[in-house]
Each structure stands twice: as C-alpha cells, then as structure tokens.
Design a protein around this motif. Structure first.
Motif, PDB file in Angstrom:
ATOM      1  N   LYS A  77      15.464  37.723 -12.807  1.00 27.22           N
ATOM      2  CA  LYS A  77      15.546  36.618 -13.699  1.00 27.22           C
ATOM      3  C   LYS A  77      15.079  35.077 -12.676  1.00 27.22           C
ATOM      4  O   LYS A  77      13.955  34.527 -13.325  1.00 27.22           O
ATOM      5  N   ILE A  78      14.963  34.902 -11.574  1.00 25.53           N
ATOM      6  CA  ILE A  78      14.815  34.444 -10.550  1.00 25.53           C
ATOM      7  C   ILE A  78      13.170  34.277 -10.341  1.00 25.53           C
ATOM      8  O   ILE A  78      11.979  33.982 -10.531  1.00 25.53           O
ATOM      9  N   LEU A  79      12.710  35.477 -10.782  1.00 20.48           N
ATOM     10  CA  LEU A  79      11.387  36.381 -10.416  1.00 20.48           C
ATOM     11  C   LEU A  79      10.425  36.247 -12.070  1.00 20.48           C
ATOM     12  O   LEU A  79       9.299  35.214 -11.816  1.00 20.48           O
ATOM     13  N   LYS A  80      10.886  36.131 -13.129  1.00 20.74           N
ATOM     14  CA  LYS A  80      10.463  36.605 -13.873  1.00 20.74           C
ATOM     15  C   LYS A  80      10.086  34.277 -14.382  1.00 20.74           C
ATOM     16  O   LYS A  80       9.427  34.035 -14.870  1.00 20.74           O
ATOM     17  N   GLU A  81      11.328  33.885 -13.867  1.00 20.25           N
ATOM     18  CA  GLU A  81      11.577  32.628 -14.387  1.00 20.25           C
ATOM     19  C   GLU A  81      10.111  31.087 -13.741  1.00 20.25           C
ATOM     20  O   GLU A  81       9.647  30.786 -13.711  1.00 20.25           O
ATOM     21  N   GLU A  82      10.395  31.960 -12.053  1.00 22.77           N
ATOM     22  CA  GLU A  82       9.684  31.243 -10.775  1.00 22.77           C
ATOM     23  C   GLU A  82       9.316  31.415 -10.143  1.00 22.77           C
ATOM     24  O   GLU A  82       8.216  31.094  -9.328  1.00 22.77           O
ATOM     25  N   MET A  98       9.382  23.749 -12.655  1.00 25.21           N
ATOM     26  CA  MET A  98       9.214  24.228 -12.082  1.00 25.21           C
ATOM     27  C   MET A  98       9.160  24.598 -10.126  1.00 25.21           C
ATOM     28  O   MET A  98       8.781  23.422  -9.680  1.00 25.21           O
ATOM     29  N   TYR A  99       9.814  25.819  -9.498  1.00 27.82           N
ATOM     30  CA  TYR A  99       9.672  25.336  -8.371  1.00 27.82           C
ATOM     31  C   TYR A  99       8.838  25.625  -7.853  1.00 27.82           C
ATOM     32  O   TYR A  99       7.652  26.518  -8.840  1.00 27.82           O
ATOM     33  N   SER A 100       8.063  25.325  -6.862  1.00 30.54           N
ATOM     34  CA  SER A 100       6.876  24.903  -6.064  1.00 30.54           C
ATOM     35  C   SER A 100       7.101  25.029  -4.490  1.00 30.54           C
ATOM     36  O   SER A 100       8.179  24.308  -3.896  1.00 30.54           O
ATOM     37  N   ALA A 101       6.995  26.044  -3.735  1.00 29.86           N
ATOM     38  CA  ALA A 101       6.657  26.275  -2.368  1.00 29.86           C
ATOM     39  C   ALA A 101       6.901  25.983  -1.675  1.00 29.86           C
ATOM     40  O   ALA A 101       5.863  25.286  -1.933  1.00 29.86           O
ATOM     41  N   ASN A 102       7.516  25.554  -0.911  1.00 26.08           N
ATOM     42  CA  ASN A 102       7.341  24.334   0.652  1.00 26.08           C
ATOM     43  C   ASN A 102       5.632  25.163   1.137  1.00 26.08           C
ATOM     44  O   ASN A 102       6.001  26.103   1.622  1.00 26.08           O
ATOM     45  N   PRO A 103       4.653  24.383   1.083  1.00 23.77           N
ATOM     46  CA  PRO A 103       3.271  24.986   1.318  1.00 23.77           C
ATOM     47  C   PRO A 103       3.283  24.566   3.448  1.00 23.77           C
ATOM     48  O   PRO A 103       2.543  25.387   3.654  1.00 23.77           O
TER      49      PRO A 103
END
Length: 331
Positions: free
Chosen positions: A78-83, A1-6
């Motif tokens: 799809k990108i929004l829905k997934e992650e 699961m993608y986690s954005a750069n803090p």
C-alpha cells in the motif's frame, strides 16, 4: 505526497554483498514487527519514509510478517502504491518463505509447491512484478535441498526474483546450498542469520562458510530483540516485546535475568564512554566484521531509525574496548 530527502545517499554506507554486483546499505530496514493490522498505518508509513530519507534502500519482509501473516507485505504494498513506488528502482525489496503460512502440507518449509505459491502470493500482496531478493527462510529437514535450490533458481529464471538467499542455515548447509546454486547458474547472493553480542553462533563456522562461498551476510536480531538497548535496564516496560504473549517475535521474559541485565548495564556504560547509545554500539559491533554486509534494523518510531543510523559515525573499536566487551560477556 511524499518526496524523498535529496541528500539521502550522503550519510549512508553501502557494502558489496559478497562477490556479487549488488551493494546494500550498512543498515537495512526490517518489517518483522510494527507493520501488521494492529499497528497504525500512518506511523508505519512514517517509519518507512524516515528509513529511505536516511539512505536505507533495502526493505526486508517475509510472507509471515504481521500479524496476521501477510499483513506487513500488504501494508508495504500500500505504501508503494500510494507514494514510495515511484522510487522502485532505488529500492531493494526482499521477502522470504519457509515458515507456516496456510493449512495443510503445502504451506510450510521448502517444497517447490510451497515456495512458488508463496512468492506468487507475496508479489500480489505488494503489487510487484518481482522482488530483488527471495530467501528460503529456514532449512527443511524433509525436502531434498536439491529441490529447494532448484526452485530458487527457477524463480530467478522466471523473473520473479533478481537474486536469492538463505536464512538460518548451518555452515555445512550453507556450503551445500551454495554449491547446488552455483551448479544451476544462480549464485546464492546472501545469508541472513541471527547475530548479536549475546548470540554468536555464526562465529562457529558460518561466517567462514559465507566468506568461502562468496556470499554476503545480513544479520537480524542484532539488538537481541531489544535486550541490547536501555529499554530493560529497569525491568520490563508495558508494551515491550518481553511483555507480549509468546509468539510473533515476542521475547521470552526469561531472557531478562539479573545476570543479563548486569551485563547490559556494563555494556551501556561502555557505549556512553564511546559517545553512543547502547543500540548504536551493538550495531557497530556486528558491522565491525568485514564479512557482514548489512544489519537489519527494526523500529516502532521514526526516531529509532535515526538513532540506529547514528552508529555509522563511530564503527571503530579499540583492542581494549573489544577485550572489555569480551570480559563483560564472559562475566
């Protein structure tokens, strides 16, 4: 699961869009190319994630981006829905309508019928309740502008868009559109024109109109579809836009002239002297004007987004550098 750069907001600049309350990143990300059905989905997703990790909060789409038309919105949805969707309130998502989208008289230009249907379709493809900015993509010579602007106002009042904008309108059309929207109570947030060192039509009145009306300005094709990079210095590489069949944003090979390449080589020399890539200098040159809110960046690799954001380290030009650019372009 993608986690954005803090640390994603530490290296980006944010500029207010005209006289509005909205700030946009100095560099926005455009999905005009490399996000259709012909492109690897995993790579497309990695490019979007890289952009957001670098503080790019604005993602620019249109109903006809692909190929085929609609595919970029579908893949972004799809990108929004997934992650990415859990960061929705940190994102500015824009889309547009104004170019051919489906057969018949109701699938193009600027009628109320077309604009309402198109935005409904865009929202469905992206899985969104609203977009942050909805643009009329180009002027319609047949539909009264009053109808087009009233439709933009309606879509805001319906909650399908937070802000509205226009793209590729002339200076005169821009002033009229702004006046109509102001009277309706929905200000025109922003104008999106083509602008680069090699295409400077906006300097003939449009930037003055944008400033006068209080709009922001976000530019596209500021690398002249890749010409203002080192890509074409040794000819036309296989797989480049100039090597593609015309249409879908392909660049005409006729632009790759000896005269243009000679100018680009001189500009590349100056960029190296400034400690930048040519692309970085081209973005910085557009951003030097305080009337420019943001520049749209396109990319086929995550590394290209990182290179583009690097322009923010050196946005200033000396008077001598600006004159040298003018001399090169006039040669």
């Amino acid at each position: 699961m993608y986690s954005a750069n803090p640390d994603r907001y530490n290296g980006m600049q944010y500029r207010r869009a005209g006289k509005s309350g909205l700030k946009l990143p100095a560099l926005s990300f455009g999905l005009w190319h490399n996000f259709g059905e012909l492109d690897p989905y995993a790579k497309s997703k990695s490019i979007v994630f890289k952009a957001f990790d670098l503080g790019i909060t604005h993602f620019d789409l249109a109903n006809n981006y692909g190929p085929p038309s609609g595919a970029a919105e579908t893949n972004f949805g799809k990108i929004l829905k997934e992650e990415l969707g859990r960061y929705r309130d940190e994102l500015i998502i824009s889309t547009k309508a104004g170019w051919p989208m489906w057969p018949g008289p109701y699938g193009d230009l600027g009628s109320k019928k077309y604009l309402v249907a198109s935005l409904d379709q865009s929202l469905k493809r992206m899985g969104l309740d609203y977009v942050d900015i909805f643009y009329h993509h180009r002027p319609d010579p047949d539909t009264p502008m009053e109808e087009t602007m009233a439709t933009l106002d309606l879509l805001v009042r319906q909650g399908k868009a937070l802000y509205v904008g226009i793209s590729s309108y002339s200076a005169e059309e821009t002033r009229k559109a702004a006046k109509l929207l102001k009277e309706l109570g929905t200000p025109c947030l922003i104008h999106q024109p083509k602008y680069s060192m090699l295409d400077r039509w906006v300097e003939n009145g449009l930037l003055d109109a944008v400033e006068y009306t209080g709009m922001g300005c976000i530019t596209f094709s500021s690398l002249a579809q890749g010409l203002l990079t080192n890509k074409y210095l040794k000819g036309i590489p296989e797989g480049s836009r100039a090597a593609r069949p015309l249409g879908n944003g392909a660049m005409e090979a006729e632009q790759i002239t000896p005269e243009n390449i000679a100018k680009v080589k001189q500009l590349d020399d100056l960029a190296k002297e400034r400690g930048q890539s040519l692309a970085q200098m081209a973005y910085a040159w557009v951003l030097k004007d305080p009337r420019i809110t943001s520049v749209i960046v396109g990319a086929s690799q995550p590394e290209q987004v990182e290179d583009a954001v690097g322009c923010l380290k050196h946005l200033q030009f000396t008077a001598a550098e600006l004159q040298r650019i003018e001399d090169i372009l006039a040669s």
